[in-house]
Scaffold this motif. Sequence first.
Motif, PDB file in Angstrom:
ATOM      1  N   TRP A 196       0.922  -1.195   0.057  1.00  0.00           N
ATOM      2  CA  TRP A 196       0.032   0.086   0.024  1.00  0.00           C
ATOM      3  C   TRP A 196       0.712   1.365   0.072  1.00  0.00           C
ATOM      4  CZ3 TRP A 196      -0.001   4.210   3.403  1.00  0.00           C
ATOM      5  CH2 TRP A 196       0.746   3.942   4.594  1.00  0.00           C
ATOM      6  N   ALA A 197       1.937   1.276   0.605  1.00  0.00           N
ATOM      7  CA  ALA A 197       2.930   2.473   0.823  1.00  0.00           C
ATOM      8  C   ALA A 197       3.599   2.502  -0.312  1.00  0.00           C
ATOM      9  CB  ALA A 197       3.999   2.189   2.040  1.00  0.00           C
ATOM     10  N   LYS A 198       4.015   1.667  -0.996  1.00  0.00           N
ATOM     11  CA  LYS A 198       4.828   1.806  -2.515  1.00  0.00           C
ATOM     12  C   LYS A 198       3.687   2.394  -3.457  1.00  0.00           C
ATOM     13  CE  LYS A 198       7.212  -0.617  -6.040  1.00  0.00           C
ATOM     14  NZ  LYS A 198       6.602  -0.171  -7.369  1.00  0.00           N
ATOM     15  N   ALA A 199       2.308   1.788  -3.485  1.00  0.00           N
ATOM     16  CA  ALA A 199       1.308   2.148  -4.278  1.00  0.00           C
ATOM     17  C   ALA A 199       1.115   3.648  -4.158  1.00  0.00           C
ATOM     18  CB  ALA A 199      -0.046   1.363  -4.337  1.00  0.00           C
ATOM     19  N   ARG A 254       3.332   6.113  -2.687  1.00  0.00           N
ATOM     20  CA  ARG A 254       4.234   6.884  -3.308  1.00  0.00           C
ATOM     21  C   ARG A 254       4.277   7.057  -4.720  1.00  0.00           C
ATOM     22  NH1 ARG A 254      10.129   3.892  -3.179  1.00  0.00           N
ATOM     23  NH2 ARG A 254       9.027   2.934  -4.914  1.00  0.00           N
ATOM     24  N   ASP A 255       4.118   5.766  -5.411  1.00  0.00           N
ATOM     25  CA  ASP A 255       4.046   5.998  -6.829  1.00  0.00           C
ATOM     26  C   ASP A 255       2.896   6.889  -7.595  1.00  0.00           C
ATOM     27  OD1 ASP A 255       6.304   4.374  -6.814  1.00  0.00           O
ATOM     28  OD2 ASP A 255       5.253   2.543  -7.416  1.00  0.00           O
ATOM     29  N   GLY A 296       7.787  11.199  -2.424  1.00  0.00           N
ATOM     30  CA  GLY A 296       6.395  10.701  -1.790  1.00  0.00           C
ATOM     31  C   GLY A 296       6.280   9.657  -1.040  1.00  0.00           C
ATOM     32  N   THR A 297       7.456   9.110  -0.466  1.00  0.00           N
ATOM     33  CA  THR A 297       7.786   8.172   0.373  1.00  0.00           C
ATOM     34  C   THR A 297       6.768   8.377   1.670  1.00  0.00           C
ATOM     35  OG1 THR A 297      10.038   7.440  -0.550  1.00  0.00           O
ATOM     36  CG2 THR A 297       9.276   6.625   1.475  1.00  0.00           C
ATOM     37  N   PRO A 298       5.758   7.342   1.948  1.00  0.00           N
ATOM     38  CA  PRO A 298       4.969   7.756   3.215  1.00  0.00           C
ATOM     39  C   PRO A 298       5.397   6.992   4.391  1.00  0.00           C
ATOM     40  CG  PRO A 298       3.967   5.967   1.718  1.00  0.00           C
ATOM     41  CD  PRO A 298       5.459   6.455   1.217  1.00  0.00           C
ATOM     42  N   HIS A 299       4.819   7.326   5.535  1.00  0.00           N
ATOM     43  CA  HIS A 299       5.154   6.469   6.708  1.00  0.00           C
ATOM     44  C   HIS A 299       3.831   6.653   7.591  1.00  0.00           C
ATOM     45  CE1 HIS A 299       5.513  10.917   7.566  1.00  0.00           C
ATOM     46  NE2 HIS A 299       5.373  10.647   8.724  1.00  0.00           N
ATOM     47  N   THR A 300       3.876   5.924   8.735  1.00  0.00           N
ATOM     48  CA  THR A 300       2.577   6.048   9.660  1.00  0.00           C
ATOM     49  C   THR A 300       2.985   6.829  10.814  1.00  0.00           C
ATOM     50  OG1 THR A 300       2.854   3.851  10.622  1.00  0.00           O
ATOM     51  CG2 THR A 300       1.873   3.937   8.437  1.00  0.00           C
ATOM     52  N   GLU A 301       1.851   6.753  11.762  1.00  0.00           N
ATOM     53  CA  GLU A 301       2.410   7.345  12.967  1.00  0.00           C
ATOM     54  C   GLU A 301       3.074   6.158  13.968  1.00  0.00           C
ATOM     55  OE1 GLU A 301      -1.183   8.689  14.717  1.00  0.00           O
ATOM     56  OE2 GLU A 301      -1.387  10.617  13.420  1.00  0.00           O
ATOM     57  N   GLN A 302       3.302   5.067  13.394  1.00  0.00           N
ATOM     58  CA  GLN A 302       4.154   4.021  14.278  1.00  0.00           C
ATOM     59  C   GLN A 302       5.454   4.156  14.019  1.00  0.00           C
ATOM     60  OE1 GLN A 302       2.340  -0.060  13.696  1.00  0.00           O
ATOM     61  NE2 GLN A 302       0.989   0.641  12.453  1.00  0.00           N
ATOM     62  N   MET A 303       5.845   5.101  13.243  1.00  0.00           N
ATOM     63  CA  MET A 303       7.353   5.254  12.891  1.00  0.00           C
ATOM     64  C   MET A 303       8.310   5.653  14.067  1.00  0.00           C
ATOM     65  SD  MET A 303       9.088   7.604   9.934  1.00  0.00           S
ATOM     66  CE  MET A 303       9.102   9.082  10.384  1.00  0.00           C
ATOM     67  N   HIS A 304       9.168   4.992  14.160  1.00  0.00           N
ATOM     68  CA  HIS A 304      10.166   5.072  15.344  1.00  0.00           C
ATOM     69  C   HIS A 304      11.490   5.146  14.667  1.00  0.00           C
ATOM     70  CE1 HIS A 304      12.693   3.132  18.783  1.00  0.00           C
ATOM     71  NE2 HIS A 304      12.812   4.469  18.826  1.00  0.00           N
ATOM     72  N   THR A 305      12.357   6.369  14.913  1.00  0.00           N
ATOM     73  CA  THR A 305      13.649   6.333  14.395  1.00  0.00           C
ATOM     74  C   THR A 305      14.901   6.505  15.402  1.00  0.00           C
ATOM     75  OG1 THR A 305      13.636   8.837  14.167  1.00  0.00           O
ATOM     76  CG2 THR A 305      12.736   7.948  12.307  1.00  0.00           C
ATOM     77  N   VAL A 306      15.930   6.087  15.026  1.00  0.00           N
ATOM     78  CA  VAL A 306      17.039   6.229  15.689  1.00  0.00           C
ATOM     79  C   VAL A 306      18.372   7.040  14.957  1.00  0.00           C
ATOM     80  CG1 VAL A 306      18.766   5.233  17.418  1.00  0.00           C
ATOM     81  CG2 VAL A 306      16.388   4.201  17.136  1.00  0.00           C
ATOM     82  N   GLU A 307      18.638   8.020  15.220  1.00  0.00           N
ATOM     83  CA  GLU A 307      19.767   8.529  14.622  1.00  0.00           C
ATOM     84  C   GLU A 307      20.984   8.496  15.350  1.00  0.00           C
ATOM     85  OE1 GLU A 307      18.144  12.574  13.352  1.00  0.00           O
ATOM     86  OE2 GLU A 307      16.608  11.866  14.686  1.00  0.00           O
ATOM     87  N   ARG A 308      22.121   8.328  14.617  1.00  0.00           N
ATOM     88  CA  ARG A 308      23.450   8.377  15.134  1.00  0.00           C
ATOM     89  C   ARG A 308      24.443   9.170  14.427  1.00  0.00           C
ATOM     90  NH1 ARG A 308      24.622   4.418  19.100  1.00  0.00           N
ATOM     91  NH2 ARG A 308      26.970   4.694  18.362  1.00  0.00           N
ATOM     92  N   TRP A 309      24.706  10.640  14.978  1.00  0.00           N
ATOM     93  CA  TRP A 309      25.367  11.691  14.419  1.00  0.00           C
ATOM     94  C   TRP A 309      26.476  11.480  14.957  1.00  0.00           C
ATOM     95  CZ3 TRP A 309      23.295  14.633  10.530  1.00  0.00           C
ATOM     96  CH2 TRP A 309      21.954  14.600  10.490  1.00  0.00           C
TER      97      TRP A 309
END
Length: 295
Positions: A104-107, A109-110, A209-222
């Motif tokens: 669904w997310a790929k569709a 985005r496209d 147009g790459t989508p995401h949901t409210e379940q997204m969790h990110t970890v950044e290492r700068w």
Amino acid sequence: MRKVLIVVGVILIGVTASWSLLAQEPARNNTLGVGSSAEGGGGRFGKLGGEFTPIASPEIAAGPVPRLHDGRPDLSGPWVGGGSNSDLESQGGLKPGELPLLPWAKALRDARREEDEPYLYCTPMGIPRVNPYPWRFIQAYSAKGNTHIFVMHENGDAGGHRQIFMDGRPHPADPLPTWWGHSIGRWDGDTLVIDTVGINDKFWMDSRGTPHTEQMHTVERWTRVNFGTMTNDFLLDDPGAFSRPVNLKFTARVLPPGEEIMEFICAENNQYGVAAGIPNIYREKGYGLEVTPPK
């Protein structure tokens, strides 16, 4: 010169929202690193990193990492790059088709069109977006030490500056979804680790147009590896839109000494030219100031 380029860039954003059109402009040639990539890995950021924002020369960039009074790396910058803009997949170091989007997310985005992305209408870019303009980490201290880190963009935060809590607090049990989410940070040696949840699903992660949901969790290492280079090892986990967690890598480049973030005002509905009397090209689409009919 950069002031002129920023004005031109802002107008072009409002007109077409297409970085690909800008990439057709001939590259400027100077000694500030214009021909260099402002993204990591084979020039994935493209020409835009130099055409809009100069980066430090290789000689300056190779210098030592500056440090603050407490010995921590000074991550302030200003920087350009360090995230996705046109394509999360390729700019994050993946091959075409490797981004594990659910069907669904790929569709979705496209089906999206670049000119429709929310960022163009004065909403924040979200995480991990960047654009060809500078941004800063602002490391705030009190008597108790480093309590917060703020992220300030020259263009792209729509006034909603991101804050990272460095005081040891946990995430709230049920965070209110916001554009930048709830971010808590810690140091792992000289690497700043930022853990973020509570992100809304309103922004696009790239102009593709790459989508995401409210379940997204990110970890950044700068990690600032030298004076002019900082890497962002980025873990993206969103079971609502991706079949598995994915690791991405971005690279930020520092601006030449003396360069600073400039002022940019994103007026409601992207009325970027209202002060100068520039007509709003989106009026017919309903994005601009309505014309008051004569009485």
